[in-house]
Design a protein around this motif. Structure first.
Motif, mmCIF file in Angstrom:
data_model
loop_
_atom_site.group_PDB
_atom_site.id
_atom_site.type_symbol
_atom_site.label_atom_id
_atom_site.label_comp_id
_atom_site.label_asym_id
_atom_site.label_seq_id
_atom_site.Cartn_x
_atom_site.Cartn_y
_atom_site.Cartn_z
ATOM 1 N N THR A 144 0.836 -1.198 0.000
ATOM 2 C CA THR A 144 0.000 0.000 0.000
ATOM 3 C C THR A 144 0.871 1.246 0.000
ATOM 4 O O THR A 144 2.010 1.220 0.476
ATOM 5 C CB THR A 144 -0.938 0.045 1.227
ATOM 6 O OG1 THR A 144 -0.152 0.014 2.421
ATOM 7 C CG2 THR A 144 -1.920 -1.103 1.209
ATOM 8 N N ALA A 145 0.330 2.318 -0.544
ATOM 9 C CA ALA A 145 0.977 3.626 -0.505
ATOM 10 C C ALA A 145 0.040 4.587 0.222
ATOM 11 O O ALA A 145 -1.178 4.404 0.218
ATOM 12 C CB ALA A 145 1.265 4.141 -1.913
ATOM 13 N N ALA A 146 0.626 5.588 0.848
ATOM 14 C CA ALA A 146 -0.179 6.520 1.648
ATOM 15 C C ALA A 146 -1.189 7.277 0.803
ATOM 16 O O ALA A 146 -2.247 7.673 1.299
ATOM 17 C CB ALA A 146 0.736 7.496 2.390
ATOM 18 N N SER A 147 -0.875 7.481 -0.472
ATOM 19 C CA SER A 147 -1.789 8.187 -1.374
ATOM 20 C C SER A 147 -1.406 7.862 -2.806
ATOM 21 O O SER A 147 -0.448 7.123 -3.057
ATOM 22 C CB SER A 147 -1.729 9.701 -1.143
ATOM 23 O OG SER A 147 -0.541 10.245 -1.691
ATOM 24 N N SER A 187 -7.821 1.847 -1.660
ATOM 25 C CA SER A 187 -7.873 0.926 -0.529
ATOM 26 C C SER A 187 -9.251 0.990 0.127
ATOM 27 O O SER A 187 -9.818 2.083 0.273
ATOM 28 C CB SER A 187 -6.790 1.289 0.492
ATOM 29 O OG SER A 187 -6.992 0.586 1.704
ATOM 30 N N PRO A 188 -9.790 -0.139 0.538
ATOM 31 C CA PRO A 188 -11.083 -0.103 1.243
ATOM 32 C C PRO A 188 -10.963 0.485 2.645
ATOM 33 O O PRO A 188 -11.968 0.812 3.273
ATOM 34 C CB PRO A 188 -11.492 -1.584 1.300
ATOM 35 C CG PRO A 188 -10.193 -2.331 1.227
ATOM 36 C CD PRO A 188 -9.303 -1.514 0.339
ATOM 37 N N ARG A 189 -9.713 0.634 3.123
ATOM 38 C CA ARG A 189 -9.507 1.114 4.491
ATOM 39 C C ARG A 189 -9.444 2.628 4.599
ATOM 40 O O ARG A 189 -9.645 3.187 5.671
ATOM 41 C CB ARG A 189 -8.208 0.534 5.060
ATOM 42 C CG ARG A 189 -8.167 -0.973 5.104
ATOM 43 C CD ARG A 189 -6.877 -1.463 5.721
ATOM 44 N NE ARG A 189 -5.693 -0.891 5.060
ATOM 45 C CZ ARG A 189 -4.451 -1.183 5.406
ATOM 46 N NH1 ARG A 189 -4.233 -2.002 6.424
ATOM 47 N NH2 ARG A 189 -3.441 -0.652 4.753
ATOM 48 N N SER A 190 -9.137 3.315 3.478
ATOM 49 C CA SER A 190 -8.908 4.755 3.555
ATOM 50 C C SER A 190 -9.216 5.396 2.213
ATOM 51 O O SER A 190 -8.977 4.802 1.151
ATOM 52 C CB SER A 190 -7.453 5.028 3.950
ATOM 53 O OG SER A 190 -7.095 6.362 3.733
ATOM 54 N N VAL A 195 -3.797 0.856 -3.045
ATOM 55 C CA VAL A 195 -3.293 -0.518 -3.113
ATOM 56 C C VAL A 195 -2.472 -0.634 -4.393
ATOM 57 O O VAL A 195 -2.957 -0.321 -5.487
ATOM 58 C CB VAL A 195 -4.443 -1.543 -3.118
ATOM 59 C CG1 VAL A 195 -3.889 -2.958 -3.280
ATOM 60 C CG2 VAL A 195 -5.253 -1.434 -1.826
ATOM 61 N N VAL A 196 -1.234 -1.070 -4.257
ATOM 62 C CA VAL A 196 -0.303 -1.140 -5.381
ATOM 63 C C VAL A 196 0.129 -2.586 -5.574
ATOM 64 O O VAL A 196 0.528 -3.253 -4.606
ATOM 65 C CB VAL A 196 0.937 -0.258 -5.138
ATOM 66 C CG1 VAL A 196 1.885 -0.323 -6.326
ATOM 67 C CG2 VAL A 196 0.523 1.178 -4.849
ATOM 68 N N ARG A 197 0.049 -3.067 -6.817
ATOM 69 C CA ARG A 197 0.487 -4.432 -7.114
ATOM 70 C C ARG A 197 1.501 -4.394 -8.266
ATOM 71 O O ARG A 197 1.272 -3.733 -9.269
ATOM 72 C CB ARG A 197 -0.685 -5.330 -7.495
ATOM 73 C CG ARG A 197 -1.630 -5.647 -6.350
ATOM 74 C CD ARG A 197 -2.675 -6.696 -6.765
ATOM 75 N NE ARG A 197 -3.480 -7.117 -5.637
ATOM 76 C CZ ARG A 197 -4.637 -6.549 -5.271
ATOM 77 N NH1 ARG A 197 -5.107 -5.534 -5.985
ATOM 78 N NH2 ARG A 197 -5.310 -6.989 -4.235
ATOM 79 N N ALA A 198 2.581 -5.123 -8.091
ATOM 80 C CA ALA A 198 3.547 -5.348 -9.169
ATOM 81 C C ALA A 198 3.339 -6.773 -9.640
ATOM 82 O O ALA A 198 3.457 -7.720 -8.840
ATOM 83 C CB ALA A 198 4.977 -5.148 -8.670
ATOM 84 N N THR A 199 3.020 -6.945 -10.927
ATOM 85 C CA THR A 199 2.632 -8.264 -11.418
ATOM 86 C C THR A 199 3.229 -8.551 -12.789
ATOM 87 O O THR A 199 3.697 -7.643 -13.480
ATOM 88 C CB THR A 199 1.095 -8.382 -11.535
ATOM 89 O OG1 THR A 199 0.644 -7.543 -12.609
ATOM 90 C CG2 THR A 199 0.412 -7.962 -10.242
ATOM 91 N N VAL A 200 3.154 -9.831 -13.179
ATOM 92 C CA VAL A 200 3.432 -10.244 -14.557
ATOM 93 C C VAL A 200 2.400 -11.299 -14.937
ATOM 94 O O VAL A 200 1.955 -12.082 -14.085
ATOM 95 C CB VAL A 200 4.858 -10.841 -14.717
ATOM 96 C CG1 VAL A 200 5.915 -9.779 -14.538
ATOM 97 C CG2 VAL A 200 5.074 -12.013 -13.776
#
Length: 280
Positions: A144-147, A187-190, A195-200
């Motif tokens: 997660t990132a703050a913003s 994010s559902p929390r704030s 929410v940050v995802r690094a994917t392939v």
């Protein structure tokens, strides 16, 4: 014999300051912290005077201070009479600190320029293409990132992508089949948190070691896309232009937003990234 109330052969504090190219106030401060004591202090008046030989010591103090050392560090170096080798080691450390500061300043400047270009009346014209993105299976890592600001996203996504690259070779059950893709959603929390995802894209065996990688299945979706060319740190204007296009065309944004890294050569200025905004 005295000269104007001062000992002969000595410089009054004002003259010493003028010739040494420092302020009287600074000389008094050096005296107060024990860094450069006057050669003589008149017991009756308290007037300070300095010997000509002290110019060399003053020059050394000024030179070390200009290199970025604190007065406490300068005092220690002079008191310990450090050797040239020790001074070289200290200067090497100082050089590394300055290089780090310059790198941070360059990155901050790029963010400022990106912000300026992102002002409403200066948003770039972009060529938006509507695409049908197929359902896809991804593997990756989440944090997660703050913003959603670049200042918060950048320091989070870079190490996350690096960690993904470290884990993939030892994930025997994972078979990569595409390019790095970063996903972003609220994010559902704030309200502020991202929410940050690094994917392939990858196929995943039912059994076997995933090395801590999670599976993310995205459904087929219709998306507005635009290609950004240049450093990813300067992607904000392109995202904002895409958002404006969505609004102008009465589209609502879905999630997660995606960054598909099409080409990432050594020179970040040559990077090619496709921004994909799902249409809800």
């Amino acid at each position: 014999m005295t000269r104007g109330g001062w000992e002969a052969g000595l410089f009054a504090i004002g003259d010493f300051a003028r010739h040494g190219r420092v302020s009287v106030r600074m000389l008094r401060h050096y005296d107060a912290i024990g860094l450069l004591r006057p050669a003589h202090v008149d017991p009756a008046t308290g007037y300070r005077s300095y010997d000509a030989a002290q110019f060399a010591e003053l020059n050394q103090i000024v030179a070390l201070k200009d290199l970025g050392f604190s007065l406490e560090q300068v005092r220690t170096m002079i008191a310990d009479e450090i050797s040239p080798a020790e001074l070289r080691a200290l200067l090497t450390i100082r050089r590394a600190e300055l290089e780090s500061t310059v790198a941070e300043s360059v990155a901050r400047l790029a963010q400022v320029e990106s912000r300026l270009r992102g002002l409403e009346d200066q948003l770039p014209t972009v060529d938006v293409v509507i695409k049908e993105l197929p359902a896809i299976r991804l593997v990756g890592l989440t944090t997660t990132a703050a913003s959603f600001t670049p200042e918060d996203i950048g320091p989070v996504v870079r190490p996350l992508c690096a960690e993904l690259g470290h884990r993939l070779p030892d994930a025997a059950a994972v078979h990569p089949a595409g390019r790095l893709t970063c996903l972003y959603e609220r994010s559902p929390r704030s309200e502020d948190e991202a929410v940050v995802r690094a994917t392939v894209p990858a196929s995943v065996d039912a059994e076997g070691n995933r090395n801590g990688l999670e599976v993310v299945d995205l459904p087929a979706v219709r998306a507005a896309t635009v290609v950004h060319r240049g450093p990813i740190d300067q992607v904000l204007p392109a995202w904002q232009a895409l958002a404006r296009w969505m609004d102008d065309n009465n589209h609502r944004s879905g999630e997660p937003a995606r960054e598909l890294y099409l080409d990432c050569p050594d020179d970040p200025a040559q990077w090619v990234t496709e921004l994909q905004e799902p249409i809800a």
